[in-house]
Design an enzyme around this catalytic site. Structure first.
Site, PDB file in Angstrom:
ATOM      1  N   GLY A   9      -5.761 -13.353  -2.795  1.00  0.00           N
ATOM      2  CA  GLY A   9      -6.825 -14.577  -2.580  1.00  0.00           C
ATOM      3  C   GLY A   9      -6.248 -15.945  -3.164  1.00  0.00           C
ATOM      4  N   MET A  47       7.861 -14.590  -3.788  1.00  0.00           N
ATOM      5  CA  MET A  47       6.495 -15.480  -3.687  1.00  0.00           C
ATOM      6  C   MET A  47       6.179 -16.272  -3.960  1.00  0.00           C
ATOM      7  SD  MET A  47       5.498 -12.186  -4.117  1.00  0.00           S
ATOM      8  CE  MET A  47       3.691 -12.186  -4.345  1.00  0.00           C
ATOM      9  N   ASP A  66       0.555  -3.535   0.125  1.00  0.00           N
ATOM     10  CA  ASP A  66       1.133  -3.830  -1.378  1.00  0.00           C
ATOM     11  C   ASP A  66       0.895  -2.510  -1.786  1.00  0.00           C
ATOM     12  OD1 ASP A  66       1.118  -7.125  -1.083  1.00  0.00           O
ATOM     13  OD2 ASP A  66      -0.362  -6.930  -0.395  1.00  0.00           O
ATOM     14  N   SER A 117      -5.690 -13.428   2.703  1.00  0.00           N
ATOM     15  CA  SER A 117      -7.268 -13.821   2.868  1.00  0.00           C
ATOM     16  C   SER A 117      -7.550 -14.280   4.518  1.00  0.00           C
ATOM     17  CB  SER A 117      -7.824 -14.445   2.317  1.00  0.00           C
ATOM     18  OG  SER A 117      -7.018 -14.458   0.824  1.00  0.00           O
ATOM     19  N   MET A 140       5.065  -3.699  -5.530  1.00  0.00           N
ATOM     20  CA  MET A 140       5.041  -4.355  -7.047  1.00  0.00           C
ATOM     21  C   MET A 140       5.418  -3.377  -8.108  1.00  0.00           C
ATOM     22  SD  MET A 140       2.368  -7.374  -5.969  1.00  0.00           S
ATOM     23  CE  MET A 140       2.614  -6.285  -4.008  1.00  0.00           C
ATOM     24  N   GLY A 167       0.238  -9.614  -7.918  1.00  0.00           N
ATOM     25  CA  GLY A 167      -1.163  -8.930  -8.316  1.00  0.00           C
ATOM     26  C   GLY A 167      -2.665  -8.999  -7.873  1.00  0.00           C
ATOM     27  N   PHE A 168      -3.211 -10.177  -7.409  1.00  0.00           N
ATOM     28  CA  PHE A 168      -3.818  -9.977  -6.756  1.00  0.00           C
ATOM     29  C   PHE A 168      -4.006 -11.305  -5.151  1.00  0.00           C
ATOM     30  CE2 PHE A 168      -4.498  -9.483 -10.878  1.00  0.00           C
ATOM     31  CZ  PHE A 168      -5.371  -8.488 -11.099  1.00  0.00           C
ATOM     32  N   MET A 175       0.484  -1.427  -5.760  1.00  0.00           N
ATOM     33  CA  MET A 175       0.356  -2.235  -6.831  1.00  0.00           C
ATOM     34  C   MET A 175       0.682  -0.716  -7.615  1.00  0.00           C
ATOM     35  SD  MET A 175      -1.205  -5.243  -6.991  1.00  0.00           S
ATOM     36  CE  MET A 175      -1.288  -6.654  -5.209  1.00  0.00           C
ATOM     37  N   HIS A 201       5.480  -3.702   0.018  1.00  0.00           N
ATOM     38  CA  HIS A 201       5.759  -4.478  -0.369  1.00  0.00           C
ATOM     39  C   HIS A 201       5.581  -4.117  -2.152  1.00  0.00           C
ATOM     40  CE1 HIS A 201       5.089  -9.299  -3.019  1.00  0.00           C
ATOM     41  NE2 HIS A 201       6.165  -8.430  -3.660  1.00  0.00           N
ATOM     42  N   SER A 209      -1.486  -8.929   5.540  1.00  0.00           N
ATOM     43  CA  SER A 209      -1.975  -8.698   3.934  1.00  0.00           C
ATOM     44  C   SER A 209      -2.916  -7.438   4.458  1.00  0.00           C
ATOM     45  CB  SER A 209      -1.421  -9.369   2.876  1.00  0.00           C
ATOM     46  OG  SER A 209      -2.035  -7.622   2.503  1.00  0.00           O
ATOM     47  N   HIS A 242       1.139  -5.817   6.282  1.00  0.00           N
ATOM     48  CA  HIS A 242       2.006  -6.527   5.221  1.00  0.00           C
ATOM     49  C   HIS A 242       1.470  -4.887   4.104  1.00  0.00           C
ATOM     50  CE1 HIS A 242       3.959  -8.111   2.025  1.00  0.00           C
ATOM     51  NE2 HIS A 242       3.502  -8.334   1.171  1.00  0.00           N
ATOM     52  N   ASP A 279       4.859 -15.172   0.450  1.00  0.00           N
ATOM     53  CA  ASP A 279       3.546 -14.382   0.722  1.00  0.00           C
ATOM     54  C   ASP A 279       2.897 -14.850  -0.517  1.00  0.00           C
ATOM     55  OD1 ASP A 279       1.670 -12.440   0.465  1.00  0.00           O
ATOM     56  OD2 ASP A 279       3.677 -10.655  -0.640  1.00  0.00           O
ATOM     57  N   GLY A 280       1.352 -15.574  -0.049  1.00  0.00           N
ATOM     58  CA  GLY A 280       0.604 -15.918  -1.387  1.00  0.00           C
ATOM     59  C   GLY A 280       0.175 -16.832  -0.831  1.00  0.00           C
TER      60      GLY A 280
END
Ligand code: DX5
Ligand code: ZN
Length: 220
Positions: A143, A135, A33, A196, A66, A140-141, A35, A64, A8, A31, A173-174
């Site tokens: 890390g 997910m 993201d 990360s 969002m 949203g974030f 948002m 992705h 990501s 990836h 993811d996440g």
């Protein structure tokens, strides 16, 4: 299905995106993201950046979305050359139409579910999708800590996919890192997003190799 790793770029240096894409030549996807400050409480990037990134790398883009209105915007990401466009079930008002539109524009169509969204109501839509994204953090974030509570859903999703021919990829993811990827693979995921764990590592190429090896170990 072979294991695929999708780093990501949310965890990359946004001022040097072309270099950051080149830093992960062993990635299967990049990836991206997107948002919009409405569907999630964060703002990242949109179409102009995807269009620019498309020209800057040969690695296919895994977008992705969002965003609050994916029915309106998702087709434009496919037109911009994304290899895969994923919309959120919680946001789409006409998911069947939008997924079909993404496919008709030549991209793979993905459907994403938040941690608290059940997969069972979407069983009949599996024929419309190329990838299901579960997910493993609240979106949203980057890390954030991996949510183990999603693992039973990964297992159930893998069963549903198996019952429908096994063609659909299952992405998580996440919070996916060396400590959590084996559990995800063992539960049935085959496409792994890692922000990360890749861009936060001193050697992103070695980090991807390590994640891939760990996932393969878990399923062999
Ligand atoms: C979160 C994003 C993720 C994020 C993952 O809403 O969808 O793709 O970048 O980052 P890590 O791997 O750091 O949890
Ligand atoms: Zn993502």
């Amino acid at each position: 299905m072979a294991v695929q790793i999708s780093p990501s770029i949310l965890a990359a240096d946004f001022a040097r995106l072309a270099d950051e894409a080149a830093a992960v030549p062993n990635a299967d996807w990049l990836h991206v993201d997107v948002m919009d400050y409405h569907f999630v409480p964060n703002l990242t990037l949109g179409l102009p950046v995807v269009e620019a990134l498309r020209k800057a790398t040969d690695t296919p883009l895994d977008c992705h979305l969002m965003i609050a209105d994916p029915d309106r915007w998702a087709p434009q990401y496919a037109e911009a050359g994304a290899g895969s466009v994923t919309i959120h079930a919680e946001a789409a008002k006409a998911p069947v139409r939008t997924l079909r539109e993404i496919r008709s524009l030549g991209a793979r169509a993905g459907l994403a579910l938040n941690p608290a969204t059940a997969v069972e109501p979407y069983e009949d839509l599996l024929g419309e999708v190329d990838m299901l994204l579960l997910m493993t953090v609240e979106p949203g974030f980057g890390g954030q800590k991996f949510l183990d509570v999603v693992l039973p859903k990964v297992r159930r999703a893998r069963e549903l996919i198996g019952r429908h021919g096994g063609r659909v990829w299952l992405q998580v993811d996440g919070g996916v890192d060396a400590g959590t990827i084996e559990r995800c693979a063992e539960a049935g995921a085959d496409v792994f997003v890692a922000g990360s764990a890749v861009y936060g590592a001193s050697d992103p190429v070695a980090a991807i190799d390590g994640l891939r090896a760990a996932a393969n170990r878990a399923v062999s």
